[in-house]
Design a protein around this motif. Structure first.
Motif, PDB file in Angstrom:
ATOM      1  N   THR A  33      14.375 -24.318  -5.652  1.00 11.23           N
ATOM      2  CA  THR A  33      14.352 -25.068  -4.405  1.00 11.23           C
ATOM      3  C   THR A  33      15.341 -26.220  -4.498  1.00 11.23           C
ATOM      4  O   THR A  33      15.785 -26.581  -5.594  1.00 11.23           O
ATOM      5  N   ALA A  34      15.631 -26.799  -3.352  1.00 10.82           N
ATOM      6  CA  ALA A  34      16.480 -27.991  -3.339  1.00 10.82           C
ATOM      7  C   ALA A  34      15.831 -29.046  -4.226  1.00 10.82           C
ATOM      8  O   ALA A  34      14.617 -29.239  -4.185  1.00 10.82           O
ATOM      9  N   GLY A  35      16.638 -29.695  -5.035  1.00 15.33           N
ATOM     10  CA  GLY A  35      16.113 -30.700  -5.951  1.00 15.33           C
ATOM     11  C   GLY A  35      16.107 -32.090  -5.348  1.00 15.33           C
ATOM     12  O   GLY A  35      16.914 -32.403  -4.470  1.00 15.33           O
ATOM     13  N   ASP A  36      15.224 -32.916  -5.833  1.00 19.86           N
ATOM     14  CA  ASP A  36      15.126 -34.315  -5.428  1.00 19.86           C
ATOM     15  C   ASP A  36      16.071 -35.125  -6.312  1.00 19.86           C
ATOM     16  O   ASP A  36      15.923 -35.123  -7.540  1.00 19.86           O
ATOM     17  N   ILE A  67      18.447 -29.952 -11.849  1.00 19.51           N
ATOM     18  CA  ILE A  67      19.810 -30.102 -12.356  1.00 19.51           C
ATOM     19  C   ILE A  67      20.734 -30.585 -11.245  1.00 19.51           C
ATOM     20  O   ILE A  67      20.699 -30.083 -10.127  1.00 19.51           O
ATOM     21  N   ARG A  68      21.555 -31.560 -11.596  1.00 20.35           N
ATOM     22  CA  ARG A  68      22.636 -31.994 -10.705  1.00 20.35           C
ATOM     23  C   ARG A  68      23.896 -31.289 -11.202  1.00 20.35           C
ATOM     24  O   ARG A  68      24.342 -31.523 -12.334  1.00 20.35           O
ATOM     25  N   PHE A  69      24.438 -30.395 -10.400  1.00 17.79           N
ATOM     26  CA  PHE A  69      25.707 -29.756 -10.710  1.00 17.79           C
ATOM     27  C   PHE A  69      26.796 -30.632 -10.092  1.00 17.79           C
ATOM     28  O   PHE A  69      26.898 -30.715  -8.862  1.00 17.79           O
ATOM     29  N   TRP A 122      19.529 -28.820  -7.761  1.00 12.69           N
ATOM     30  CA  TRP A 122      18.668 -27.642  -7.664  1.00 12.69           C
ATOM     31  C   TRP A 122      17.541 -27.723  -8.683  1.00 12.69           C
ATOM     32  O   TRP A 122      17.767 -28.068  -9.844  1.00 12.69           O
ATOM     33  N   HIS A 123      16.336 -27.379  -8.244  1.00 10.14           N
ATOM     34  CA  HIS A 123      15.163 -27.334  -9.118  1.00 10.14           C
ATOM     35  C   HIS A 123      14.891 -25.874  -9.475  1.00 10.14           C
ATOM     36  O   HIS A 123      14.684 -25.045  -8.577  1.00 10.14           O
ATOM     37  N   PHE A 124      14.892 -25.570 -10.771  1.00  5.62           N
ATOM     38  CA  PHE A 124      14.645 -24.223 -11.259  1.00  5.62           C
ATOM     39  C   PHE A 124      13.168 -24.103 -11.616  1.00  5.62           C
ATOM     40  O   PHE A 124      12.717 -24.665 -12.610  1.00  5.62           O
ATOM     41  N   ALA A 125      12.423 -23.386 -10.793  1.00  7.12           N
ATOM     42  CA  ALA A 125      10.967 -23.354 -10.905  1.00  7.12           C
ATOM     43  C   ALA A 125      10.458 -22.467 -12.030  1.00  7.12           C
ATOM     44  O   ALA A 125       9.490 -22.821 -12.699  1.00  7.12           O
TER      45      ALA A 125
END
Length: 154
Positions: A33-36, A67-69, A122-125
């Motif tokens: 999901t979209a990351g905070d 993760i911030r890419f 991006w948040h990798f669940a």
């Protein structure tokens, strides 16, 4: 409309929405999901080049990480980074080939002109393999793709 027609219409709604030419919906993946931005665990720098390559092309993260890419286009032509399953990325690339003026407005994708920088958070669940690619016509076909290995959390 009878009950059967109503149920059929409801069942087909997601397919019809995804078939629309609009790029503003329906492309987000179940890969996360979209990351905070306030919850970023680490930053990974990624470059895109006119050699039709990402560097790095293989990235390791842990399930549960955000993760911030930090992405930079070192080339002269536009490139994108789109996170998703390879099947969905190929399907999306075909849609872009048919509609080259599409605009991206999803949190799992970023388009940059030559020399520009940007970011995808991006948040990798969950564990598994996730892909990323440039979907500008011809770029994926030239090899502009990579893999994110989402390893189980410790």
């Amino acid at each position: 409309m009878n009950r059967r027609q109503t149920l059929l219409a409801l069942a087909l709604m997601p397919l019809m929405a995804n078939a629309a030419g609009n790029h503003g919906g329906g492309h987000q993946e179940t890969t996360g999901t979209a990351g905070d931005p306030a919850q970023v665990d680490r930053t990974i720098e990624v470059t895109m080049s006119d050699r039709m390559r990402f560097d790095p092309a293989r990235i390791d993260v842990k399930a549960g990480q955000t993760i911030r890419f930090a992405v930079k286009n070192t080339g002269q032509q536009p490139h994108e980074m789109v996170i998703g399953s390879l099947d969905k990325l190929k399907e999306h690339a075909e849609k872009m080939r048919r509609n080259p003026g599409m605009k991206h407005e999803e949190p799992n994708m970023l388009r940059l002109d030559g020399g520009e920088t940007g970011e995808v958070i991006w948040h990798f669940a969950s564990p598994g393999e996730v892909d990323f690619a440039c979907l500008i016509p011809g770029h994926l076909e030239a090899g502009m793709k990579g893999t994110i290995d989402v390893q189980p959390a410790p």
